[in-house]
Design a protein around this motif. Structure first.
Motif, mmCIF file in Angstrom:
data_model
loop_
_atom_site.group_PDB
_atom_site.id
_atom_site.type_symbol
_atom_site.label_atom_id
_atom_site.label_comp_id
_atom_site.label_asym_id
_atom_site.label_seq_id
_atom_site.Cartn_x
_atom_site.Cartn_y
_atom_site.Cartn_z
ATOM 1 N N GLU A 1 67.886 66.540 47.480
ATOM 2 C CA GLU A 1 69.150 67.242 47.729
ATOM 3 C C GLU A 1 68.924 68.488 48.583
ATOM 4 O O GLU A 1 69.708 68.780 49.487
ATOM 5 C CB GLU A 1 69.812 67.622 46.406
ATOM 6 N N ARG B 1 64.753 64.369 42.712
ATOM 7 C CA ARG B 1 66.155 64.320 43.160
ATOM 8 C C ARG B 1 66.583 65.663 43.734
ATOM 9 O O ARG B 1 67.228 65.722 44.776
ATOM 10 C CB ARG B 1 67.069 63.938 41.992
ATOM 11 N N ARG C 1 63.829 64.334 37.993
ATOM 12 C CA ARG C 1 64.851 65.325 38.300
ATOM 13 C C ARG C 1 64.405 66.234 39.444
ATOM 14 O O ARG C 1 65.174 66.527 40.363
ATOM 15 C CB ARG C 1 65.175 66.162 37.068
#
Length: 108
Positions: free
Chosen positions: A69, A65, A62
């Motif tokens: 982003e 990611r 997570r």
């Protein structure tokens, strides 16, 4: 051992995990200087005894990611800032041109 036997078919040295571990221990700054390699590494899955699950891999994935982003958002923000600066320069030039007008004909 000859150089030919040390090299794998793809041209890179044929290293075993112990050699990699020894190199990383001898060069602790290597991963800090090559942080892009950390994102390519897989987080180990650990399972606990008695049905206890470890969420480390989930959290690491997570965070990766979210980091990707944020990098994309950063790129968009930089591009937007550059476009804004270009617009500001054009407006500034236009205003200077208008201020330099000596009569109504130059103003138009």
């Amino acid at each position: 051992m000859s150089d030919a036997s040390k090299t794998a078919a793809h041209g890179a040295p044929d290293l075993d995990p112990q050699q990699v571990r020894a190199y990383l221990r001898a060069n602790p700054e290597f991963l800090a200087e090559n942080s892009d390699l950390l994102t390519a590494m897989a987080a180990p899955e650990r399972s606990g005894d008695e049905g206890i699950a470890d969420f480390q891999k989930f959290l690491v994935d997570r965070l990766r990611r979210e980091g990707e982003e944020l990098k994309a958002q950063q790129g968009d923000l930089i591009a937007n800032a550059r476009a804004n600066m270009n617009t500001l320069n054009r407006v500034h030039s236009a205003i200077l041109f208008l201020l330099d007008a000596r009569d109504f004909e130059q103003f138009i």
